[in-house]
Design a protein around this motif. Structure first.
Motif, mmCIF file in Angstrom:
data_model
loop_
_atom_site.group_PDB
_atom_site.id
_atom_site.type_symbol
_atom_site.label_atom_id
_atom_site.label_comp_id
_atom_site.label_asym_id
_atom_site.label_seq_id
_atom_site.Cartn_x
_atom_site.Cartn_y
_atom_site.Cartn_z
ATOM 1 N N THR A 151 0.889 -1.303 -0.064
ATOM 2 C CA THR A 151 -0.106 0.038 -0.001
ATOM 3 C C THR A 151 0.893 1.188 0.075
ATOM 4 O OG1 THR A 151 -1.787 -1.107 1.088
ATOM 5 C CG2 THR A 151 -1.682 1.138 1.220
ATOM 6 N N ILE A 152 0.731 1.967 -0.923
ATOM 7 C CA ILE A 152 1.262 3.467 -0.974
ATOM 8 C C ILE A 152 0.852 4.290 -0.028
ATOM 9 C CG2 ILE A 152 1.954 5.462 -2.317
ATOM 10 C CD1 ILE A 152 3.577 2.878 -3.150
ATOM 11 N N VAL A 153 1.588 4.942 0.902
ATOM 12 C CA VAL A 153 1.238 6.056 1.834
ATOM 13 C C VAL A 153 1.726 7.407 1.269
ATOM 14 C CG1 VAL A 153 1.246 6.597 4.254
ATOM 15 C CG2 VAL A 153 1.007 4.337 3.673
ATOM 16 N N PRO A 154 1.069 8.488 0.484
ATOM 17 C CA PRO A 154 1.720 9.503 0.514
ATOM 18 C C PRO A 154 1.856 10.502 1.462
ATOM 19 C CG PRO A 154 -0.682 9.333 -0.082
ATOM 20 C CD PRO A 154 -0.396 8.098 0.420
ATOM 21 N N GLU A 155 2.847 11.135 1.611
ATOM 22 C CA GLU A 155 2.937 12.354 2.684
ATOM 23 C C GLU A 155 3.263 13.710 1.993
ATOM 24 O OE1 GLU A 155 6.088 14.139 6.420
ATOM 25 O OE2 GLU A 155 6.298 11.975 5.232
ATOM 26 N N ILE A 156 2.399 14.545 2.297
ATOM 27 C CA ILE A 156 2.730 16.211 2.151
ATOM 28 C C ILE A 156 3.285 16.555 3.605
ATOM 29 C CG2 ILE A 156 1.883 18.055 1.315
ATOM 30 C CD1 ILE A 156 2.568 16.294 -1.023
ATOM 31 N N ASP A 157 4.322 17.185 3.643
ATOM 32 C CA ASP A 157 4.626 17.511 5.045
ATOM 33 C C ASP A 157 4.339 18.959 5.147
ATOM 34 O OD1 ASP A 157 6.067 17.637 7.566
ATOM 35 O OD2 ASP A 157 7.843 16.912 6.621
ATOM 36 N N MET A 158 3.691 19.316 6.485
ATOM 37 C CA MET A 158 3.162 20.529 6.697
ATOM 38 C C MET A 158 2.885 20.682 8.254
ATOM 39 S SD MET A 158 -1.023 19.887 5.560
ATOM 40 C CE MET A 158 -0.734 18.647 4.159
ATOM 41 N N PRO A 159 2.736 21.911 8.873
ATOM 42 C CA PRO A 159 3.051 23.299 7.972
ATOM 43 C C PRO A 159 4.634 23.638 7.811
ATOM 44 C CG PRO A 159 2.560 23.721 10.355
ATOM 45 C CD PRO A 159 2.360 22.123 10.189
ATOM 46 N N GLY A 160 5.444 22.791 8.403
ATOM 47 C CA GLY A 160 6.713 22.971 8.166
ATOM 48 C C GLY A 160 7.503 22.115 7.052
ATOM 49 N N PRO A 197 -5.667 4.602 -3.455
ATOM 50 C CA PRO A 197 -6.664 3.742 -2.832
ATOM 51 C C PRO A 197 -6.389 3.285 -1.318
ATOM 52 C CG PRO A 197 -5.159 2.275 -4.242
ATOM 53 C CD PRO A 197 -4.664 4.089 -4.586
ATOM 54 N N GLY A 198 -5.142 3.316 -0.714
ATOM 55 C CA GLY A 198 -4.867 3.059 0.562
ATOM 56 C C GLY A 198 -5.766 4.088 1.157
ATOM 57 N N PRO A 199 -5.825 3.326 2.743
ATOM 58 C CA PRO A 199 -6.637 4.213 3.670
ATOM 59 C C PRO A 199 -5.772 5.529 4.460
ATOM 60 C CG PRO A 199 -5.493 2.161 4.661
ATOM 61 C CD PRO A 199 -5.118 2.284 3.214
ATOM 62 N N TYR A 200 -4.425 5.686 4.269
ATOM 63 C CA TYR A 200 -3.812 6.703 4.862
ATOM 64 C C TYR A 200 -3.198 7.753 4.073
ATOM 65 C CZ TYR A 200 -3.600 3.050 8.462
ATOM 66 O OH TYR A 200 -3.834 2.069 9.351
ATOM 67 N N PHE A 201 -3.400 9.022 4.750
ATOM 68 C CA PHE A 201 -2.705 10.248 3.968
ATOM 69 C C PHE A 201 -1.911 10.759 5.513
ATOM 70 C CE2 PHE A 201 -1.834 14.289 2.460
ATOM 71 C CZ PHE A 201 -2.127 14.295 1.130
ATOM 72 N N HIS A 202 -0.482 10.960 4.795
ATOM 73 C CA HIS A 202 0.523 11.145 5.951
ATOM 74 C C HIS A 202 0.670 12.841 5.875
ATOM 75 C CE1 HIS A 202 4.026 11.259 8.594
ATOM 76 N NE2 HIS A 202 3.968 10.151 8.603
ATOM 77 N N ILE A 203 0.237 13.714 6.985
ATOM 78 C CA ILE A 203 0.438 15.088 6.993
ATOM 79 C C ILE A 203 1.774 15.738 7.376
ATOM 80 C CG2 ILE A 203 -2.070 15.627 6.843
ATOM 81 C CD1 ILE A 203 -1.907 16.195 9.844
ATOM 82 N N GLY A 204 2.774 14.784 7.844
ATOM 83 C CA GLY A 204 4.038 15.406 8.246
ATOM 84 C C GLY A 204 3.715 16.045 9.554
ATOM 85 N N GLY A 205 3.826 17.250 10.130
ATOM 86 C CA GLY A 205 3.820 17.851 10.997
ATOM 87 C C GLY A 205 4.990 18.077 11.944
ATOM 88 N N ASP A 206 6.010 17.501 11.329
ATOM 89 C CA ASP A 206 7.436 17.536 12.261
ATOM 90 C C ASP A 206 8.237 18.725 12.111
ATOM 91 O OD1 ASP A 206 7.949 16.472 9.624
ATOM 92 O OD2 ASP A 206 9.799 15.963 10.196
ATOM 93 N N GLU A 207 9.068 18.847 13.092
ATOM 94 C CA GLU A 207 10.085 20.114 13.061
ATOM 95 C C GLU A 207 9.534 21.256 12.855
ATOM 96 O OE1 GLU A 207 14.098 17.217 12.643
ATOM 97 O OE2 GLU A 207 12.834 17.828 10.787
ATOM 98 N N SER A 208 8.216 21.717 13.027
ATOM 99 C CA SER A 208 7.836 23.063 12.492
ATOM 100 C C SER A 208 8.154 23.947 13.566
ATOM 101 C CB SER A 208 6.164 22.692 12.478
ATOM 102 O OG SER A 208 5.812 23.975 11.571
ATOM 103 N N HIS A 209 9.292 24.455 13.683
ATOM 104 C CA HIS A 209 9.972 24.962 14.881
ATOM 105 C C HIS A 209 9.724 26.542 14.718
ATOM 106 C CE1 HIS A 209 11.834 21.536 15.702
ATOM 107 N NE2 HIS A 209 13.091 21.644 14.856
ATOM 108 N N VAL A 210 9.174 27.060 13.534
ATOM 109 C CA VAL A 210 8.866 28.662 13.651
ATOM 110 C C VAL A 210 7.453 28.766 13.419
ATOM 111 C CG1 VAL A 210 10.964 29.470 12.425
ATOM 112 C CG2 VAL A 210 9.087 28.640 10.884
ATOM 113 N N THR A 211 6.704 27.772 13.714
ATOM 114 C CA THR A 211 5.253 27.810 13.597
ATOM 115 C C THR A 211 4.797 27.591 15.336
ATOM 116 O OG1 THR A 211 4.941 26.389 11.874
ATOM 117 C CG2 THR A 211 3.221 26.734 13.046
#
Length: 536
Positions: free
Chosen positions: A256-265, A342-356
């Motif tokens: 299963t492919i799990v796509p990640e778009i990292d945000m907000p950092g 088609p996989g169940p997961y969407f990865h939103i990142g969320g790491d190391e957003s130090h200036v947020t």
């Protein structure tokens, strides 16, 4: 002279025996080299002979198992040179693939029985058949290339295996944002990790250095954001057709492919393309490179857009979390990628957003979760997302701080286990390793193997854990050969942790089995790390 005649006679006997098709010595099943180690292995006397007359028999609806049969045919051909026929009728001298609800009470379980005239792989679901094939292939005494069979015959040990995974999520992550890798490279990696029963490939599709997937409603993300990478290379991106092909190919390997778009950092590549998303961040001066928009075919200047970031520093970027345009952007990105996934997961990142600021970070993560849910997916995020209110369906990926993972558990969420000090494939093996980093640890093969997800923290118990994932970040990784070197043999160790029961795992036995896999990797031309901890 008498001794010479004796030697010549012995040699003649050996040659005659080989020419008459004498079978090679069979390694008993309880001395196997299967990775991940199965739940149960029961050896029996005798062997099964795999040869050119062996057939692959499909005892199930062809629509469900035809592609699996063709995969087995291709894999055996690559290992042995044999070209087996696929048939529907049961017969002797056959490898039988059967869907059977009684084969296992586990969804991904399988049963493998090797008898004198037949090999039977049975499973309740097609995925189980695929995993049974991986174990069968590791019992074939051939590595591809030079064929060691006698008269193209290969002797497999009799016995039975009953097997199923410990965790439902068994993953690897590939960072294609720091350096870009082609569709063919990703497909090659999919083939390599499928051997070890990995069933999720997490693609890190965006970061400060590059944006790697076409978003039709925001085309400059790839035109501008995709045209960079660490070191200032040309970058690259996947069209939506490319991404769809990766998803399709992964599905054929039960991944299963799990796509990640990292945000907000980790969002500078988006800010390169669209200054309207930029709250006014500053790119580190030493690694900032101006964007030549006209050279990329973009006539309009954008004074609010950021320069490229060609270094590996983190934590300086963020989206404008107060702007409605930001949430329109996120909605469009999640919608377009979700439609292709088609996989169940969407990865939103969320790491190391130090200036947020945390008062901005928390509502942002909660809104991002809502958007992911709107498009029918479950949210995955690095463990920092646990500072926000998580949905029960959300999963926190424990990479850095146990307290974050525990906060997620306290909210009723599952955790995906990826501790950087144990599971990060980009960490150097030791101080002499020419690739990788070591900010988390040096991770030799025994360090990658000798741990268990349930023993990291007392508050993280088995029932809280979704699975295990091994990430490969690519700040220093530029070629497929580099990927292989950092991934193997450590991924095999992580795969055994994710699949096999803790009571079955043993470092001394693993180090014996992995040496056999080294022979196969060498025959296949794979660039792997020859750990001094193993007698290769």
């Amino acid at each position: 002279m008498k001794q010479l005649k004796s030697l010549l006679f012995s040699a003649a006997v050996i040659i005659l025996a080989f020419s008459c098709g004498q079978k090679q010595e069979t390694v008993p099943m309880d001395q196997h080299s299967i990775i991940p180690i199965p739940v149960s292995v029961v050896p029996a006397a005798g062997s099964f002979t795999l040869d050119g007359k062996t057939a692959i028999v499909l005892q199930a609806d062809p629509a469900q198992v035809q592609l699996i049969g063709e995969y087995l045919k291709s894999s055996i051909s690559a290992l042995t040179g044999l070209n087996l026929n696929i048939a529907q009728e049961d017969r002797d001298n056959a490898i039988v693939l059967a869907l059977d609800a009684s084969a296992s009470d586990k969804e991904e379980g399988y049963r493998l029985a090797i008898m004198d005239k037949k090999v039977l792989i049975s499973a309740p679901q097609p995925a189980g058949l695929f995993y049974g094939i991986q174990s069968l292939q590791q019992l074939i005494p051939a590595h591809g290339g030079k064929i060691p069979g006698v008269n193209n015959q290969f002797s497999l040990p009799q016995g039975s295996i009953e097997d199923y995974p410990e965790y439902g999520y068994r993953g690897m992550m590939l960072d294609v944002a720091r350096h870009f890798f082609s569709v063919e490279d990703v497909k090659k990696l999919i083939d390599q990790i499928a051997v070890y029963k990995i069933n999720h490939l997490h693609l890190h599709l965006s970061d400060d250095q590059g944006w790697r997937i076409e978003i039709k409603s925001w085309p400059l993300l790839t035109t501008i954001g995709g045209a960079n990478e660490v070191g200032g290379g040309k970058g690259g991106y996947y069209t939506q057709d490319d991404y769809t092909e990766i998803v399709r190919y992964a599905q054929s390997r039960f991944i299963t492919i799990v796509p990640e778009i990292d945000m907000p950092g980790h969002t500078n590549s988006a800010l390169n393309a669209y200054g309207i998303l930029n709250p006014g961040i500053t790119v580190p001066e030493a690694t900032a490179v101006p964007v030549d928009r006209k050279a990329l075919g973009v006539d309009e200047e954008d004074p609010d857009a950021t320069p490229y970031h060609t270094g590996i520093e983190v934590g300086f970027s963020t989206l404008d979390t107060d702007s409605p345009v930001t949430y329109k952007f996120i909605d469009d990105v999640i919608r377009e990628i979700s439609e292709l996934t088609p996989g169940p997961y969407f990865h939103i990142g969320g790491d190391e957003s130090h200036v947020t600021a945390m008062e901005d970070y928390i509502p942002f993560i909660e809104k991002a979760q809502e958007i992911v849910t709107k498009y029918g997916k479950k949210t995955l995020g690095w463990d920092e997302v646990a500072h926000a209110k998580l949905l029960p369906t959300s999963v926190a990926q424990y990479w850095a701080k146990a307290e974050n993972a525990i906060m997620a558990i306290d909210q009723g969420s599952k955790v995906l286990i990826s501790p950087a000090v144990k599971a990060y494939l980009d960490m150097q093996y030791d101080s002499t390793t020419h690739l990788g980093l070591h900010w988390a640890a040096y991770i030799e093969l025994d360090e990658a193997y000798n741990w268990d997800p349930t023993e990291l923290e007392a508050e993280i118990r088995r029932e809280h854990i979704l699975g295990v994932e091994a990430p490969l970040w690519t700040e220093t990784i530029t070629t497929m050969s580099d990927i292989e070197y950092m991934t193997f043999p450590r991924l095999a160790a992580i795969a055994e942790i994710a699949w096999s029961p803790k009571t079955a795992r043993n470092w001394e036995d693993f180090s014996r089995r992995i040496a056999w896999h080294g022979q196969r990797w060498e025959a296949q031309g794979k660039n792997f790390y020859r750990s001094p901890k193993v007698e290769w």
